[in-house]
Design a protein around this motif. Structure first.
Motif, PDB file in Angstrom:
ATOM      1  N   MET A 131       0.673  -1.215  -0.162  1.00  0.00           N
ATOM      2  CA  MET A 131       0.124   0.017  -0.011  1.00  0.00           C
ATOM      3  C   MET A 131       0.769   1.331   0.037  1.00  0.00           C
ATOM      4  SD  MET A 131      -2.965  -0.771  -0.120  1.00  0.00           S
ATOM      5  CE  MET A 131      -3.971   0.464   0.343  1.00  0.00           C
ATOM      6  N   GLU A 132       2.124   1.175   0.935  1.00  0.00           N
ATOM      7  CA  GLU A 132       2.924   2.313   0.844  1.00  0.00           C
ATOM      8  C   GLU A 132       3.306   2.637  -0.429  1.00  0.00           C
ATOM      9  OE1 GLU A 132       6.186   1.749   3.480  1.00  0.00           O
ATOM     10  OE2 GLU A 132       6.131   3.880   3.841  1.00  0.00           O
ATOM     11  N   LEU A 133       3.715   1.551  -1.151  1.00  0.00           N
ATOM     12  CA  LEU A 133       4.393   1.679  -2.562  1.00  0.00           C
ATOM     13  C   LEU A 133       3.407   2.315  -3.719  1.00  0.00           C
ATOM     14  CD1 LEU A 133       6.508   1.384  -4.661  1.00  0.00           C
ATOM     15  CD2 LEU A 133       5.736  -1.024  -4.769  1.00  0.00           C
ATOM     16  N   VAL A 134       2.178   1.822  -3.626  1.00  0.00           N
ATOM     17  CA  VAL A 134       1.004   1.960  -4.755  1.00  0.00           C
ATOM     18  C   VAL A 134       0.386   3.292  -4.343  1.00  0.00           C
ATOM     19  CG1 VAL A 134      -1.259   1.516  -5.033  1.00  0.00           C
ATOM     20  CG2 VAL A 134       0.488  -0.414  -5.039  1.00  0.00           C
ATOM     21  N   LEU A 135       0.306   3.883  -3.055  1.00  0.00           N
ATOM     22  CA  LEU A 135      -0.199   4.980  -2.870  1.00  0.00           C
ATOM     23  C   LEU A 135       0.826   6.242  -2.963  1.00  0.00           C
ATOM     24  CD1 LEU A 135      -2.250   4.721   0.555  1.00  0.00           C
ATOM     25  CD2 LEU A 135      -3.071   4.962  -1.645  1.00  0.00           C
ATOM     26  N   TYR A 136       1.933   5.918  -2.836  1.00  0.00           N
ATOM     27  CA  TYR A 136       2.814   6.968  -3.208  1.00  0.00           C
ATOM     28  C   TYR A 136       2.985   7.000  -4.517  1.00  0.00           C
ATOM     29  CZ  TYR A 136       4.322   7.511   1.715  1.00  0.00           C
ATOM     30  OH  TYR A 136       4.375   7.754   2.886  1.00  0.00           O
ATOM     31  N   SER A 137       2.776   5.912  -5.450  1.00  0.00           N
ATOM     32  CA  SER A 137       2.751   6.241  -6.816  1.00  0.00           C
ATOM     33  C   SER A 137       1.521   6.653  -7.387  1.00  0.00           C
ATOM     34  CB  SER A 137       2.979   4.558  -7.522  1.00  0.00           C
ATOM     35  OG  SER A 137       4.030   3.939  -6.839  1.00  0.00           O
ATOM     36  N   ILE A 138       0.345   6.272  -6.901  1.00  0.00           N
ATOM     37  CA  ILE A 138      -0.807   6.657  -7.518  1.00  0.00           C
ATOM     38  C   ILE A 138      -1.188   8.322  -7.336  1.00  0.00           C
ATOM     39  CG2 ILE A 138      -3.458   6.841  -7.085  1.00  0.00           C
ATOM     40  CD1 ILE A 138      -3.213   3.903  -6.949  1.00  0.00           C
ATOM     41  N   ILE A 139      -0.915   8.700  -6.037  1.00  0.00           N
ATOM     42  CA  ILE A 139      -1.171  10.174  -5.862  1.00  0.00           C
ATOM     43  C   ILE A 139      -0.389  11.172  -6.762  1.00  0.00           C
ATOM     44  CG2 ILE A 139      -1.176  12.035  -3.911  1.00  0.00           C
ATOM     45  CD1 ILE A 139      -1.859   9.691  -2.210  1.00  0.00           C
ATOM     46  N   PRO A 140       0.944  10.959  -6.826  1.00  0.00           N
ATOM     47  CA  PRO A 140       1.524  11.862  -8.003  1.00  0.00           C
ATOM     48  C   PRO A 140       1.304  11.644  -9.234  1.00  0.00           C
ATOM     49  CG  PRO A 140       3.104  10.699  -6.674  1.00  0.00           C
ATOM     50  CD  PRO A 140       1.885  10.225  -6.296  1.00  0.00           C
ATOM     51  N   VAL A 141       0.914  10.370  -9.588  1.00  0.00           N
ATOM     52  CA  VAL A 141       0.445   9.858 -11.120  1.00  0.00           C
ATOM     53  C   VAL A 141      -0.594  10.775 -11.612  1.00  0.00           C
ATOM     54  CG1 VAL A 141      -0.697   8.224 -12.407  1.00  0.00           C
ATOM     55  CG2 VAL A 141       1.473   7.726 -11.392  1.00  0.00           C
ATOM     56  N   ILE A 142      -1.625  10.667 -10.537  1.00  0.00           N
ATOM     57  CA  ILE A 142      -3.108  11.272 -10.772  1.00  0.00           C
ATOM     58  C   ILE A 142      -2.651  12.882 -10.828  1.00  0.00           C
ATOM     59  CG2 ILE A 142      -5.377  11.867 -10.058  1.00  0.00           C
ATOM     60  CD1 ILE A 142      -5.488   8.979  -9.179  1.00  0.00           C
ATOM     61  N   LEU A 143      -2.213  13.518  -9.790  1.00  0.00           N
ATOM     62  CA  LEU A 143      -2.196  14.825  -9.682  1.00  0.00           C
ATOM     63  C   LEU A 143      -1.229  15.527 -10.777  1.00  0.00           C
ATOM     64  CD1 LEU A 143      -1.691  15.491  -5.640  1.00  0.00           C
ATOM     65  CD2 LEU A 143      -3.495  15.708  -7.493  1.00  0.00           C
ATOM     66  N   VAL A 144       0.132  14.815 -10.878  1.00  0.00           N
ATOM     67  CA  VAL A 144       1.142  15.323 -12.089  1.00  0.00           C
ATOM     68  C   VAL A 144       0.584  15.133 -13.499  1.00  0.00           C
ATOM     69  CG1 VAL A 144       3.446  15.375 -12.784  1.00  0.00           C
ATOM     70  CG2 VAL A 144       2.823  15.330 -10.249  1.00  0.00           C
ATOM     71  N   GLY A 145      -0.140  13.681 -13.566  1.00  0.00           N
ATOM     72  CA  GLY A 145      -0.361  13.461 -14.825  1.00  0.00           C
ATOM     73  C   GLY A 145      -1.515  14.040 -15.610  1.00  0.00           C
ATOM     74  N   ILE A 146      -2.371  14.424 -14.691  1.00  0.00           N
ATOM     75  CA  ILE A 146      -3.575  15.321 -15.149  1.00  0.00           C
ATOM     76  C   ILE A 146      -3.073  17.059 -15.344  1.00  0.00           C
ATOM     77  CG2 ILE A 146      -5.690  16.415 -14.407  1.00  0.00           C
ATOM     78  CD1 ILE A 146      -6.491  13.728 -13.194  1.00  0.00           C
ATOM     79  N   TRP A 147      -2.293  17.312 -14.404  1.00  0.00           N
ATOM     80  CA  TRP A 147      -1.746  18.651 -14.360  1.00  0.00           C
ATOM     81  C   TRP A 147      -1.039  18.704 -15.885  1.00  0.00           C
ATOM     82  CZ3 TRP A 147       3.602  20.756 -13.302  1.00  0.00           C
ATOM     83  CH2 TRP A 147       3.445  22.110 -12.962  1.00  0.00           C
ATOM     84  N   LEU A 148      -0.025  17.811 -16.067  1.00  0.00           N
ATOM     85  CA  LEU A 148       0.844  17.955 -17.254  1.00  0.00           C
ATOM     86  C   LEU A 148      -0.058  17.655 -18.360  1.00  0.00           C
ATOM     87  CD1 LEU A 148       4.320  16.091 -16.370  1.00  0.00           C
ATOM     88  CD2 LEU A 148       3.813  18.617 -16.431  1.00  0.00           C
ATOM     89  N   GLY A 149      -1.108  17.034 -18.499  1.00  0.00           N
ATOM     90  CA  GLY A 149      -1.818  16.685 -19.455  1.00  0.00           C
ATOM     91  C   GLY A 149      -2.705  18.120 -20.020  1.00  0.00           C
ATOM     92  N   VAL A 150      -3.054  18.822 -18.843  1.00  0.00           N
ATOM     93  CA  VAL A 150      -3.690  20.003 -19.196  1.00  0.00           C
ATOM     94  C   VAL A 150      -2.642  21.100 -19.793  1.00  0.00           C
ATOM     95  CG1 VAL A 150      -4.972  21.768 -18.046  1.00  0.00           C
ATOM     96  CG2 VAL A 150      -5.610  19.502 -17.462  1.00  0.00           C
TER      97      VAL A 150
END
Lengths: 345, 344
Positions: free
Chosen positions: A103-122
């Protein structure tokens, strides 16, 4: 809205029942003796026919399919998932022990992915065809085309093999000693980084973080690239919509047009993809943890599969199926939150 | 003309808007002049692709890439809009000049309530609080004839019918009491019965708000219903420009003439449905001479070589054609009742 969520929650047990049924179907392909092997912690029992028969009766492994299924379900509800030979402990305990690391690994991966991924996409869409957009896109395409196991090995090779900065595993030996044996180190969340901070041990926090960085990058690069691409194209499409022009014609400033009018619409397909992506990440966990010998669920599942440790594999399959079902539920609910058209009467 | 005594709200002079595409320059609007007076409705008529919508977007400076206004003046209350910054334009859009769009389904944002979308311009331009804006929105919805406005205000566009959506669009455009309204084919996507209701509503509201309107449409029936004066556009240029009555009773341009004769009628015996032969020319390869000549029944050698300029033929009746006299004769021959019924 509320009725939509309640309706979705009511279907949930049915879906979960279906999942257990499918897994039990696979399980019953094994002979009673093989199934018994998933319950005993001492293999010598299997050599004694009478003792084995007693256990087969105890676990109802010889019963007809429906009766067997019901007994199996009952034992699931009691969290009795059998014995993991690989972990040398009951399957449920093995899962609970490894879950926090994953969970530690997945959560730390998901949160930046969603925030940064969407932000950079926009950003990429707004700066359509600029140098910035091109750079972001090239980085994304590289991430998208590299398989996790190759990218992981590359990272391991460069940052551990050559530079020695990011070691594999979860903690260095000295830190492990403190975390798992010292009385004074309290486990609040079982996330080592957070627990270390709560215990005021910055050195352990830093050590845990160093072990986490490489797996996080490996696990998230592909998802990050994917999410970015989806957000970008969805955003580009949305910015061409008539209602964007309506908003501009009302005198709304460009920032509000992009971040309110366009983004909310552009996120509708992104939510679906993000949900699937997070679920797909569970597969990535197996590879990533194996590459970095990170002691989580994925690493354990991979080794149990290699050792034909059925009990562990079934436990792992059940857990992932449950996570997937719940994940889909969360996706559906966030979908309804964003898109009013989904909230069916 | 009576208009001469009234205030000019908008004056467009020699407007040229080109699209710089990879295949070449598309001259979507190529030297258009017209003016709109206080409280008047100007009809902008033409086939799709003739540049009427681009003219509208040029006025609000909302052109999509790669469109660009390269020449001309757009004087709004004697101020040239083309010289204004984006920031200044934003203060005009929605407040002074508002727009009603063609397709109310796609022109309303599906993820926001109509109340939110109407209130937005009130909040942007008048800095109204949520509560004030909501009160005003309910008032507006009532004005445009939406039943149970207190409930509708919280509904999403997909919960409304097409006609209701267009009413909401109109409420949105009227929210800040604009001086000038631009309606881009506001009734095209609606049922005929709803069309009539919406036109009736627009007429009433225009009087009430004393706003001017530029009505963009390809539908002569709609234009006869609502416009005081009409500018007929073809291939990026105005070809005929006069009051509504003259357009319907004594058209002087062959294109207008063709449009009028191609209106199907049920109350008359017609052997066949007239139409204008050919299609709108490819904007990348406009014909030489008069742009209408390949489709024109009156065309002569001169039309093929020399482009006519806009000339005032009769008092306030401006036409771009070499064959005005022949068109006038021909128009007289066609039964009057035919066009009369359209107007009345």
């Amino acid at each position: 809205m509320l009725s939509y969520i309640i309706r979705r929650l009511l279907i949930l047990p049915l879906i979960l029942l279906g999942v257990t049924f499918l897994i039990f179907c696979l399980f019953s392909l094994l002979s009673p003796m093989e199934r018994l092997a998933t319950y005993v912690n001492n293999p010598s029992v299997l050599k004694n026919p009478q003792a084995a028969q007693r256990l087969i009766d105890k676990y109802h492994l010889d019963d007809p399919f429906p009766a067997g299924y019901i007994h199996w379900l009952k034992s699931l509800l009691k969290l009795d998932l059998g014995w993991s030979a690989t972990a040398n402990q009951p399957v449920w305990e093995a899962i609970m022990q490894r879950l926090p690391a994953t969970m530690e690994l997945v959560l730390y991966s998901i949160i930046p992915v969603i925030l940064v991924g969407i932000w950079l996409g926009v950003i990429s869409a707004v700066h359509h065809n600029d140098l910035l957009d091109q750079t972001i896109r090239v980085t994304a395409i590289i991430g998208w085309s590299l398989p996790t196991f190759i990218f992981g090995l590359l990272i391991l090779f460069i940052f551990y093999g050559i530079l020695g900065w990011l070691p594999p595993g979860r903690l260095s030996t000295w830190a492990q000693y403190i975390v798992y044996t010292s009385e004074s180190f309290k486990h609040f969340t079982h996330f080592i980084t957070i627990d270390a901070l709560l215990n005021g041990r910055l050195d352990i926090f830093w050590d845990a973080l160093k072990h986490l960085i490489a797996p996080i990058i490996t696990l998230s690069y592909i998802s990050w690239a994917y999410l970015l691409r989806i957000t970008r194209s969805s955003m580009l499409e949305t910015l061409r919509k008539d209602y964007i022009r309506t908003a501009r014609a009302k005198g709304v400033d460009e920032k509000t047009v992009i971040y309110q009018h366009a983004r909310k619409n552009a996120l509708i397909p992104v939510v679906t993809v993000a949900g699937m992506m997070i679920i797909g990440m569970l597969g990535g966990v197996v590879i990533t943890e194996t590459v970095f010998t990170y002691p989580g669920l994925g690493f354990w599942a991979a080794s149990s599969a290699q050792q034909l440790d059925y009990g562990s594999v079934i436990g792992f399959a059940l857990l992932f199926a449950f996570i997937m079902v719940i994940g889909n539920l969360i996706v559906d609910i966030s979908y309804a939150l964003i898109d009013p058209r989904v909230r069916l009467e | 003309m009576e208009n001469k005594n009234r205030d000019k709200v908008l004056e467009v002079k020699n407007l040229k808007t080109y699209f710089f595409t990879e295949d070449g320059i598309v001259k979507a609007v190529d030297g258009v002049d017209f003016e709109v007076y206080q409280g008047e409705t100007l009809g902008l008529v033409g086939e799709s692709g003739c540049g009427k919508s681009v003219t509208a977007f040029s006025i609000l400076k909302l052109l999509d890439y790669p469109g660009k206004t390269v020449e001309g003046q757009i004087l709004f209350k004697e101020d040239d809009l083309l010289k204004k910054s984006e920031e200044q334009m934003r203060k005009i859009r929605g407040k002074e000049i508002a727009m009603i769009f063609q397709e109310p389904m796609t022109s309303l944002n599906p993820v926001f309530t109509i109340g939110f979308q109407i209130a937005e311009s009130l909040k942007v331009h008048y800095k109204m609080s949520n509560l004030e804006a909501r009160k005003k929105v309910i008032e507006l919805l009532e004005k445009v004839g939406i039943p149970i406005p207190e409930q509708r205000v919280d509904e999403y566009p997909h919960q409304l019918s097409g006609g209701m959506r267009q009413r909401a669009m109109i409420a949105m455009a009227l929210a800040c009491d604009p001086v000038l309204l631009i309606a881009d084919e506001p009734t095209t996507s609606l049922d005929v019965t709803i069309q009539a209701q919406i036109l009736e509503l627009m007429k009433t509201l225009l009087k009430q708000f004393n706003s001017s309107l530029i009505m963009i449409t390809h539908d002569l029936g709609v234009i006869a219903e609502i416009a005081d004066r009409i500018a007929v556009m073809y291939a990026g240029k105005i070809v005929e420009y006069t009051d509504t009555r003259s357009i319907f009773f004594s058209p002087l341009h062959p294109y207008t003439f063709g449009l009028l004769t191609s209106i199907p009628r049920l109350d008359m015996e017609m052997e066949k449905l007239e139409s204008i032969p050919g299609v709108v020319p490819d904007p990348l390869h406009f014909p030489e001479g008069c742009k209408f000549h390949p489709r024109c029944g009156f065309a002569t050698e001169r039309c093929r070589k020399e482009e006519p300029s806009l000339l005032e033929i009769e008092n306030g009746h401006i036409v771009r054609c070499w064959q005005v006299d022949r068109v006038r004769e021909e128009a007289k021959k066609i039964a009057f009742t035919r066009r009369l019924a359209v107007v009345e």
